[in-house]
Write an enzyme that holds these catalytic residues in place. Structure first.
Site, mmCIF file in Angstrom:
data_model
loop_
_atom_site.group_PDB
_atom_site.id
_atom_site.type_symbol
_atom_site.label_atom_id
_atom_site.label_comp_id
_atom_site.label_asym_id
_atom_site.label_seq_id
_atom_site.Cartn_x
_atom_site.Cartn_y
_atom_site.Cartn_z
ATOM 1 N N ASP A 38 17.469 11.335 50.499
ATOM 2 C CA ASP A 38 17.145 11.493 49.086
ATOM 3 C C ASP A 38 15.698 11.044 48.908
ATOM 4 O OD1 ASP A 38 19.777 12.151 48.666
ATOM 5 O OD2 ASP A 38 20.181 10.529 47.243
ATOM 6 N N HIS A 61 19.693 10.923 57.671
ATOM 7 C CA HIS A 61 20.529 11.876 58.393
ATOM 8 C C HIS A 61 19.640 12.867 59.148
ATOM 9 C CE1 HIS A 61 24.402 10.819 56.234
ATOM 10 N NE2 HIS A 61 23.484 10.152 55.539
ATOM 11 N N SER A 106 11.578 3.114 51.968
ATOM 12 C CA SER A 106 10.295 3.444 52.552
ATOM 13 C C SER A 106 10.084 4.951 52.575
ATOM 14 C CB SER A 106 10.170 2.843 53.952
ATOM 15 O OG SER A 106 8.840 2.882 54.391
#
Length: 299
Positions: free
Chosen positions: A101, A158, A262
């Site tokens: 995200d 992911h 980050s």
């Protein structure tokens, strides 16, 4: 890259924020954050999580466990799992998906060994990859996407494509913030900060995930090696995985996480893929959503 103009001048607040980062003991503060986020705060913790959720507009309804009282530490909340249906993976297997995200900070082509950091700022691929010229040569002329995770985001990482891990490099460095103001103001930011570089191969091509550390990022963790930081080193470390039993990942499988937030960079070699035309800097994207497409005939 057609980005020769000077970066916009930061305002006085941004200049002060950036100047303080040069003076602050970045690694000490990050070590303290590591301890704080793992402390068991008892009855205080749910209230603290609720304040954080409200301030950063976190959507806890997506979480596998939506109750603030269910988390034993702040880090457990920050690295929370999502419901199984919260991040559907783009159905087309030829699609390259977003690993996180994020807000797309920059996206484009690596030209003459240079990547765009921000308007008027560039940095070199060789520096980003810790001075590994063979690896840099492989990706020169290819594609890059820089994905910024804010505090509100899901912080597990992911794989953007199916692949087998081939090597992992730990590059020591500074821990500047990676928020937009610092990215605009600190030269070579992503090539200066601590980072973990993960090199994968698949049926289409090699690809790389660069996990960039930042101030208050207590650790970077992978699913195959656990916490890479801390401890924080002073020399480059490299682990190779040449055997058939090297870690293998399906597209969209969890491979790492930031314990605090980050930036992730995705690197693809030339002639293998293309980014989707509608993906532009400052766009928000969710983990699992389509980011690019493998070109036909690259298998």
């Amino acid at each position: 890259m057609n980005n020769t103009t000077s970066p916009p001048s930061p305002n006085w607040r941004e200049r002060l924020f950036i100047a303080l980062q040069y003076l602050l003991p970045q690694h000490l503060l990050s070590a303290l954050m590591w301890r704080f986020t793992r402390a068991r705060l008892g009855f205080i913790l749910p209230s603290f999580i609720r304040l954080f959720v409200k301030h950063f507009a976190v959507n806890l309804d997506e979480a596998a466990e939506p109750s603030p009282a269910a988390y034993s530490t702040f880090n457990a909340f920050f690295t929370r799992a999502l419901r199984f249906d919260a991040r559907p993976i783009a159905a087309d297997p030829q699609t390259i998906i977003s690993p996180v995200d994020a807000v797309i900070s920059q996206i484009g082509t690596i030209e003459n060994g240079q990547l765009i950091q921000a308007k008027g700022r560039q940095f070199t691929l060789t520096e980003l990859l810790g001075g590994a010229p063979d690896l840099a040569q492989l990706f020169d002329g290819g594609l890059f996407a820089t994905l910024y995770l804010s505090p509100r985001d899901y912080h597990r990482i992911h794989t953007p494509a199916a692949g087998q891990l081939r090597s992992m490099l730990y590059i020591p460095g500074r821990l500047f913030s990676v928020n937009p103001a610092t990215v605009r103001g600190v030269p070579n930011l992503f090539a200066r900060n601590e980072r973990v570089i993960c090199v994968f191969n698949n049926e289409h091509s090699p690809f790389v995930l660069v996990l960039v550390g930042a101030i208050f990022v207590g650790s970077i963790e992978t699913t195959w090696a656990g916490e890479i930081t801390p401890p924080r080193g002073t020399v480059i470390r490299r682990d190779d995985y040449p055997n058939d039993d090297a870690p293998t990942f399906a597209r969209g499988a969890e491979c790492a996480r930031f314990n605090m937030g980050s930036t992730v960079l995705v690197l693809l070699p030339p002639g293998r893929a293309q980014w989707l035309a509608d993906k532009q800097p400052n766009d928000r994207i969710q983990c699992g959503a389509a980011l690019g497409q493998w070109q036909s005939g690259t298998g």
